[in-house]
Scaffold this motif. Structure first.
Motif, PDB file in Angstrom:
ATOM      1  N   UNK A  78       0.814  -1.222   0.000  1.00  0.00           N
ATOM      2  CA  UNK A  78       0.000   0.000   0.000  1.00  0.00           C
ATOM      3  C   UNK A  78       0.846   1.270   0.000  1.00  0.00           C
ATOM      4  N   UNK A  79       1.976   1.229   0.693  1.00  0.00           N
ATOM      5  CA  UNK A  79       2.860   2.399   0.717  1.00  0.00           C
ATOM      6  C   UNK A  79       3.404   2.693  -0.676  1.00  0.00           C
ATOM      7  N   UNK A  80       3.798   1.647  -1.411  1.00  0.00           N
ATOM      8  CA  UNK A  80       4.300   1.828  -2.781  1.00  0.00           C
ATOM      9  C   UNK A  80       3.193   2.334  -3.704  1.00  0.00           C
ATOM     10  N   UNK A  81       1.966   1.862  -3.495  1.00  0.00           N
ATOM     11  CA  UNK A  81       0.829   2.342  -4.288  1.00  0.00           C
ATOM     12  C   UNK A  81       0.610   3.833  -4.067  1.00  0.00           C
ATOM     13  N   UNK A  82       0.754   4.275  -2.833  1.00  0.00           N
ATOM     14  CA  UNK A  82       0.581   5.689  -2.518  1.00  0.00           C
ATOM     15  C   UNK A  82       1.661   6.533  -3.193  1.00  0.00           C
ATOM     16  N   UNK A  83       2.877   6.002  -3.241  1.00  0.00           N
ATOM     17  CA  UNK A  83       3.966   6.714  -3.910  1.00  0.00           C
ATOM     18  C   UNK A  83       3.664   6.878  -5.394  1.00  0.00           C
ATOM     19  N   UNK A  84       3.165   5.811  -6.010  1.00  0.00           N
ATOM     20  CA  UNK A  84       2.839   5.873  -7.447  1.00  0.00           C
ATOM     21  C   UNK A  84       1.732   6.881  -7.719  1.00  0.00           C
ATOM     22  N   UNK A 122      -7.311  16.882   1.289  1.00  0.00           N
ATOM     23  CA  UNK A 122      -8.697  17.104   1.707  1.00  0.00           C
ATOM     24  C   UNK A 122      -9.537  17.609   0.541  1.00  0.00           C
ATOM     25  N   UNK A 123      -8.942  18.487  -0.262  1.00  0.00           N
ATOM     26  CA  UNK A 123      -9.671  19.089  -1.381  1.00  0.00           C
ATOM     27  C   UNK A 123     -10.052  18.068  -2.455  1.00  0.00           C
ATOM     28  N   UNK A 124      -9.264  16.998  -2.606  1.00  0.00           N
ATOM     29  CA  UNK A 124      -9.589  15.993  -3.626  1.00  0.00           C
ATOM     30  C   UNK A 124     -10.287  14.782  -3.011  1.00  0.00           C
ATOM     31  N   UNK A 125     -10.784  14.967  -1.776  1.00  0.00           N
ATOM     32  CA  UNK A 125     -11.594  13.935  -1.113  1.00  0.00           C
ATOM     33  C   UNK A 125     -10.860  12.599  -0.976  1.00  0.00           C
ATOM     34  N   UNK A 126      -9.625  12.634  -0.540  1.00  0.00           N
ATOM     35  CA  UNK A 126      -8.876  11.406  -0.319  1.00  0.00           C
ATOM     36  C   UNK A 126      -9.481  10.639   0.847  1.00  0.00           C
ATOM     37  N   UNK A 127      -9.656   9.341   0.662  1.00  0.00           N
ATOM     38  CA  UNK A 127     -10.223   8.492   1.716  1.00  0.00           C
ATOM     39  C   UNK A 127      -9.342   8.559   2.961  1.00  0.00           C
ATOM     40  N   UNK A 186      -0.729   8.139   2.976  1.00  0.00           N
ATOM     41  CA  UNK A 186      -0.020   9.010   2.028  1.00  0.00           C
ATOM     42  C   UNK A 186       0.808  10.048   2.776  1.00  0.00           C
ATOM     43  N   UNK A 187       0.219  10.606   3.829  1.00  0.00           N
ATOM     44  CA  UNK A 187       0.958  11.573   4.634  1.00  0.00           C
ATOM     45  C   UNK A 187       2.211  10.936   5.234  1.00  0.00           C
ATOM     46  N   UNK A 188       2.070   9.719   5.747  1.00  0.00           N
ATOM     47  CA  UNK A 188       3.220   9.040   6.325  1.00  0.00           C
ATOM     48  C   UNK A 188       4.316   8.810   5.303  1.00  0.00           C
TER      49      UNK A 188
END
Length: 256
Positions: A74-80, A166-171, A178-180
């Motif tokens: 999941x961390x790699x997916x967030x990076x992509x 927040x503006x793009x409604x991230x789950x 993603x922040x981490x």
């Protein structure tokens, strides 16, 4: 400890530990705000460069825990997904970090306190920017450049990113991950950049390492309390604390 006490008094170290514990607690609860709390709190009684050095290792380790909590994939997916934001922010972070040594102290304090105060006021006022079309590459790059530029000099680059996510409604769960990931990559870059700039050196790294203890303890408590405390109420209290700290930095910047 003689080296530590040459940088900060015993009483100051106790205060620094309390601030780091609070920063870790908030980090464990909401996934961000550790650098803001540390730089605002430490910067209230320590030189800006020492405050900046102090936050580097706690930020690095807590973000690694946050980013990898759900696993590597999941961390790699967030990076992509957010590679544009992370890439642009890192470039600007590395460039602006070299300005710390030449930037006048009042200007640095204002550049730290201003964005934090603005972010707090925006959130407390209830304004949540919303992009109906979702992610926008150009806007993402623009926000990332601002975040990275501020982050390189202050160690704080979270507010612009949180506002964008927040503006793009991230789950919610993905947003925390993603922040981490983003903050973790930024913390690695920040550590490297300020090793070069001299902010993080053989003396200040000991101070930063000491702050790991209360920061990790606070994060552990925050993660345990996450499901038991009203997160929205806690977030608002945190924002008020941050706002007061940010306004204090602005006071020092403009009035000494």
């Amino acid at each position: 400890m003689d080296v530590i006490f040459s940088l900060v008094s015993p009483g100051g170290l106790v205060i620094a530990f309390c601030i780091a514990t609070l920063a870790g607690l908030v980090k464990g609860m909401v996934g961000f705000a550790m650098p803001m709390i540390l730089i605002s709190g430490l910067g209230s009684f320590l030189p800006p460069e020492l405050a900046l050095a102090g936050l580097i290792l706690p930020t690095l380790f807590t973000n690694a825990i946050q980013a990898l909590r759900q696993g590597l994939r999941p961390a790699l997916d967030s990076i992509r997904r957010f590679r544009v934001f992370m890439g642009v922010a890192l470039v600007f972070l590395l460039l602006s970090s070299q300005l710390v040594r030449v930037m006048p102290v009042p200007v640095l304090l204002a550049m730290i306190g201003g964005p934090v105060a603005l972010f707090c006021v925006m959130q407390l006022a209830g304004w949540r920017p919303h992009l109906r079309g979702g992610a926008n590459t150009a806007l993402e790059a623009l926000v990332a450049s601002v975040a990275g530029f501020i982050g390189g000099m202050s160690g704080v680059w979270g507010p612009p990113m949180v506002a964008y996510l927040t503006a793009i409604d991230t789950e919610k769960r993905e947003q925390i991950r993603v922040q981490g990931v983003a903050y973790g990559l930024g913390a690695v870059a920040l550590a490297g950049a300020h090793t070069v700039s001299g902010v993080l050196n053989a003396e200040t790294v000991r101070f930063s390492a000491l702050l790991l203890i209360p920061a990790l303890a606070g994060m552990w408590l925050g993660m345990r309390a996450h499901d038991r405390i009203d997160q929205e109420a806690f977030r608002k209290i945190t924002l008020w604390v941050l706002l007061v700290a940010a306004l204090n930095l602005l006071r020092r910047a403009f009035f000494g």
